[in-house]
Design a protein around this motif. Structure first.
Motif, short mmCIF file in Angstrom:
data_model
loop_
_atom_site.label_atom_id
_atom_site.label_comp_id
_atom_site.label_asym_id
_atom_site.label_seq_id
_atom_site.Cartn_x
_atom_site.Cartn_y
_atom_site.Cartn_z
N VAL A 78 0.83 -1.21 0.00
CA VAL A 78 0.00 0.00 0.00
C VAL A 78 0.87 1.25 0.00
O VAL A 78 0.60 2.22 -0.72
CB VAL A 78 -0.96 -0.02 1.21
CG1 VAL A 78 -1.64 1.33 1.38
CG2 VAL A 78 -2.00 -1.12 1.05
N ASN A 96 -5.27 2.04 -3.65
CA ASN A 96 -6.05 0.87 -3.26
C ASN A 96 -6.11 -0.13 -4.41
O ASN A 96 -5.87 -1.33 -4.23
CB ASN A 96 -7.47 1.33 -2.87
CG ASN A 96 -8.24 0.27 -2.12
OD1 ASN A 96 -8.09 -0.91 -2.36
ND2 ASN A 96 -9.07 0.70 -1.19
N MET A 121 -6.72 0.09 4.14
CA MET A 121 -7.12 1.23 3.30
C MET A 121 -8.44 1.88 3.71
O MET A 121 -8.58 3.11 3.60
CB MET A 121 -7.20 0.79 1.83
CG MET A 121 -5.86 0.47 1.20
SD MET A 121 -4.70 1.86 1.25
CE MET A 121 -5.50 3.03 0.18
N THR A 139 -12.38 -0.95 -2.48
CA THR A 139 -11.69 -2.14 -1.96
C THR A 139 -12.34 -3.41 -2.48
O THR A 139 -11.65 -4.33 -2.93
CB THR A 139 -11.72 -2.13 -0.42
OG1 THR A 139 -11.13 -0.93 0.06
CG2 THR A 139 -10.96 -3.32 0.13
#
Length: 426
Positions: A78, A96, A121, A139
Motif C-alpha cells: 500500500v 487501493n 485502506m 476495496t
C-alpha cells in the motif's frame, strides 16, 4: 422427479442461508436417496473431486498469502502504491487498486485481498477525507483483480477440470487483469474529480525509490512464480511450496512481521481455509456428477444453441448465465458445476478453451461484488461497519466498469490469447 428435488432442495437451502458446500451436499444426498443410488458413491465422488495433482497448490498459495499478510507485506504494498499515485486526485483510491493488483499476484484470492487491503485502506481513506462507502466499494471492486492476475486459484480449478495448461491460463489472465485495474483507476479518478476527493503530497524521488526497494520482495515473488511455471522449472504445485518458503523467509527476516510464535495460528488458519475449499470442491464434484449423469449439461447446451448459433449471441448468453449464477453461488462451486457444461457450448461456436476460462473467471469474480451473495461486499461492509445495501449502491460505477471490460475480453479473444500464444506458441 429426482432432478426437480435436487434443485428444489439446493435452492431452498441456499435461500435460508445454509453454506454453499452443505447446500450442495444435502441436495445431492436427497437425490441419491430418491433415486435409490447406493450412498457409497458419495465418498467415491468426494475423493475423485480432490484427487487432482494441480489442486495441491491451493493450500500452498493460501499459506503464502497468509504468511505475506501477517508478515507486513500488505502495508508495504500500500505504501509503495501510494508513493506512485498518491499525488493524483483520488490518489488513495488509486493506491487501493494498485495495491490489489500487486497483492492479487501473491494470494490469487479475492476475499483475502478484500480483507487484507481493506483493513489498511478503508480506515486510512476515511481519515484522509474520503467517504466510507466509496472506500469500501473501491476495496471490494479491486479485490476481484486478484484471481485474474496470476497466480489464480479459480484458474487452477478450471485447469484441473479440463486439462488445459494452468501456465497458459495464468498468462491469459495477465492482460485482462491489467486492463481491469486500469479501468478501475480511471473510474476512481473520474469519481474523485466529480466529488472533490483529496490528493496526497507528491513524494520525493528518493522516497519513491526507498518504498520501491521495500516492495521489491513482494514483486519478486510474483515474478518467481510466473517465470518458474512458464519456464518449465516447476509445476504450479511446486510453485506454491516455493512461494510459501519464500514468504516465510521474507516475512520473518526482511519485513520482520513474522515470528515463530505466530506460525501455529497461520498454519491453523491455512488448514481451515484449504479444508473448506477442498470440501467444497469435493461436494461440488458430487453435484456435478449427478448433473452429468442426468445429461443436464447437454440439455443446457442444446437449449442455448436452439436460441441462436451466432457466436456473438451465444457469448452474450453465456455471460448472462455466469453473471446470474455468480451473484448467488460461491465462485469455486459455480465454476465446477458450470464450467464443464458451458465449455462445450463455447467451443462449439469456435471459442478457445483458454479464452473461455478467462471469461468465466471474470464473470464469477464480478459476482463476488454483486448482491445478494457478494462475499467481498460482506467483507468490506464488516470492516467499514456499513450496511450491505450502502456498499452495494456505492459499487455500481465499478460494476459498470467491470462489465465493460468483460465485454471487451469476451468479444476480443486476442486480449486473452496474445500473451500465451506469444510465449508458449499456438
Amino acid at each position: 422427479m429426482e432432478v426437480i428435488a435436487l434443485f428444489a432442495v439446493f435452492l431452498v437451502l441456499l435461500l435460508v442461508g445454509v453454506p454453499i458446500a452443505f447446500s450442495l451436499g444435502i441436495a445431492s444426498l436427497s437425490y441419491l436417496l430418491l433415486a435409490g443410488i447406493p450412498l457409497t458413491i458419495v465418498p467415491q465422488r468426494l475423493y475423485a473431486g480432490v484427487d487432482t495433482f494441480v489442486l495441491l497448490c491451493i493450500p500452498g498459495f493460501v499459506l503464502a498469502g497468509n504468511l505475506m499478510n501477517v508478515g507486513n507485506i500488505t502495508e508495504h504494498i500500500v505504501r509503495f502504491s501510494n508513493a506512485l499515485v498518491g499525488h493524483i486526485r483520488g490518489g488513495l483510491g488509486l493506491a487501493n487498486v494498485g495495491g490489489s493488483m500487486i497483492f492479487g499476484g501473491i494470494s490469487g484470492t479475492a476475499v483475502a485481498d478484500a480483507a487484507s487491503i481493506g483493513s489498511v485502506m478503508i480506515p486510512g481513506m476515511s481519515k484522509a477525507g474520503y467517504d466510507k462507502p466509496f472506500s469500501a466499494a473501491v476495496t471490494a471492486a479491486s479485490s476481484t483483480i486478484g484471481p485474474i492476475i496470476p497466480p489464480s486459484v479459480p484458474m487452477i480449478i478450471a485447469g484441473s477440470l479440463t486439462g488445459v495448461s494452468v501456465g497458459r491460463m495464468f498468462l491469459a489472465g495477465a492482460i485482462p487483469g491489467l486492463l481491469l485495474g486500469l479501468a478501475m483507476m480511471v473510474t476512481v479518478y473520474l469519481l474523485a474529480i466529480r466529488r472533490g476527493y483529496p490528493k496526497e503530497k507528491r513524494v520525493s524521488l528518493l522516497q519513491l525509490v526507498r518504498e520501491g526497494r521495500t516492495a521489491f520482495w513482494a514483486l519478486l515473488m510474483t515474478a518467481i512464480i510466473l517465470y518458474g511455471i512458464i519456464g518449465g522449472f516447476f509445476t504450479p504445485t511446486e510453485a506454491s511450496i516455493i512461494a510459501s518458503l519464500y514468504a516465510l523467509v521474507v516475512g520473518m527476516y526482511v519485513y520482520k512481521g513474522l515470528s515463530w510464535r505466530k506460525l501455529p495460528a497461520i498454519l491453523t488458519d491455512t488448514v481451515l481455509t484449504s479444508s473448506a475449499l477442498l470440501l467444497l470442491v469435493g461436494l461440488a464434484n458430487l453435484f456435478g456428477w449427478i448433473l452429468t449423469s442426468q445429461q443436464i449439461p447437454q440439455m443446457v447446451a442444446a437449449g442455448i444453441l436452439s436460441i441462436s448459433e451466432s457466436p456473438l449471441v451465444v457469448i452474450l448468453i453465456l455471460n448472462l448465465i455466469m453473471l446470474f449464477v455468480g451473484a448467488f453461488m460461491e465462485t469455486i462451486a459455480a465454476l465446477i458445476i458450470l464450467f464443464p457444461a458451458l465449455l462445450g457450448v463455447a467451443t462449439g461456436v469456435g471459442m478457445d478453451p483458454v479464452h473461455f476460462a478467462v471469461m468465466a473467471v471474470l464473470n464469477l469474480m464480478i459476482g463476488l461484488t454483486t448482491p445478494p451473495v457478494g462475499v467481498c461486499l460482506f467483507v468490506v461492509a464488516g470492516i467499514g461497519n456499513l450496511q450491505m445495501l450502502t456498499v452495494a449502491r456505492a459499487i455500481l460505477p465499478f460494476l459498470a466498469c467491470n462489465l465493460a471490460v468483460l465485454l471487451m475480453v469476451s468479444y476480443v479473444p486476442s486480449i486473452s490469447l496474445w500473451l500465451p500464444n506469444l510465449i508458449l506458441g499456438q
